[in-house]
Design a protein around this motif. Structure first.
Motif, PDB file in Angstrom:
ATOM      1  N   UNK A 127       0.861  -1.183   0.000  1.00  0.00           N
ATOM      2  CA  UNK A 127       0.000   0.000   0.000  1.00  0.00           C
ATOM      3  C   UNK A 127       0.895   1.230   0.000  1.00  0.00           C
ATOM      4  N   UNK A 128       0.578   2.214  -0.804  1.00  0.00           N
ATOM      5  CA  UNK A 128       1.341   3.463  -0.887  1.00  0.00           C
ATOM      6  C   UNK A 128       0.525   4.561  -0.217  1.00  0.00           C
ATOM      7  N   UNK A 129       0.958   4.997   0.959  1.00  0.00           N
ATOM      8  CA  UNK A 129       0.174   5.980   1.720  1.00  0.00           C
ATOM      9  C   UNK A 129       0.712   7.404   1.553  1.00  0.00           C
ATOM     10  N   UNK A 130       1.804   7.543   0.815  1.00  0.00           N
ATOM     11  CA  UNK A 130       2.415   8.860   0.631  1.00  0.00           C
ATOM     12  C   UNK A 130       2.121   9.362  -0.776  1.00  0.00           C
TER      13      UNK A 130
END
Lengths: 83, 168
Positions: A22-25
């Motif tokens: 998951x890419x949260x940035x």
């Protein structure tokens, strides 16, 4: 201080996203982190070179040799530390 | 009056030469790896990258045309800039399929899903008068990573692209 180019940043972002579930940035956040790494590396380059010279005195590795040393060391270092 | 959607990624669908648009099984990006169908990947490249294709305007087309992009991402932050360039070509021995320039370029900014891999729809409204029944529509769907509004730091995963329209 070297500024990472658009292409260099995109290449690093792609590699990081490919290994992340998951890419949260967003782009601005990761770009800032990557530039901070670049700034750190450039600021410490001369210091590390001096540390190597002091450790190997009177033998002096060339800059090209020190770059290779650093590359292989970091590769193994991260492998030892795990994900 | 009814609204219809037809899929438009047909046999002629072709990624550009950037290497940052390509097809791969969904299991490469997915976590659970149950649904292994092909998806189109638009990488976070920092450039404008595209997927070209073509389709015919249906016999019952009247108006309200849109391109609908069904997509997702493993990201939960940032926005994606979707562009569609197209030209509609009609008639029999009347109009060239090899014209330079686009007839229209439309753009839509869409935000990353609130949870990774949730289904997203981006809707790009087109000019109704540009289309006629049986026209061949040549189009390219872009992710414009060079646009300052494209801030998502992950690949956009496209599941389908549709032409939506209204009939009489």
């Amino acid at each position: 201080m070297a500024v990472l180019t658009v292409g260099e940043l995109a290449e690093l972002r792609k590699s990081l996203a490919a290994e992340s579930d998951v890419v949260t940035w967003n782009k601005a956040t990761i770009n800032a982190a990557l530039q901070a790494l670049e700034d750190w590396y450039e600021a410490e380059r001369a210091v590390v070179s001096g540390l190597i010279n002091a450790a190997t005195d009177p033998f002096v590795f060339t800059n090209a040799q020190k770059k290779k040393l650093a590359r292989y060391f970091l590769r193994q270092k991260f492998r030892r530390e795990g994900e | 009056m009814a609204t219809h959607r037809i899929p438009i990624l047909g046999f002629g669908t072709t990624p550009d030469s950037s290497g940052d648009v390509f097809f791969e099984p969904y299991s490469v990006k997915a976590t659970n790896d149950v649904w292994d169908r092909l998806v189109a990947i638009f990488n976070d490249s920092g450039t404008r990258i595209g997927l070209a294709g073509g389709f015919a305007i249906p016999k019952n087309y009247v108006g309200a045309p849109k391109v609908i992009v069904v997509w997702t991402a493993a990201a939960t932050s940032g926005d994606v800039e979707w562009d569609v360039d197209y030209r509609a070509v009609g008639g029999d021995d009347a109009e060239s399929l090899d014209q330079s320039g686009t007839q229209e370029t439309v753009n839509q900014n869409d935000t990353a899903p609130s949870a990774a891999h949730e289904r997203m729809e981006a809707s790009l409204a087109l000019t109704a008068g540009n289309f006629a029944v049986d026209d061949e529509v040549e189009f390219e769907l872009f992710r414009d990573g060079a646009d300052a509004g494209d801030t998502m730091a992950a690949a956009a995963i496209v599941f389908g692209v549709f032409f939506e329209y209204s009939d009489a």
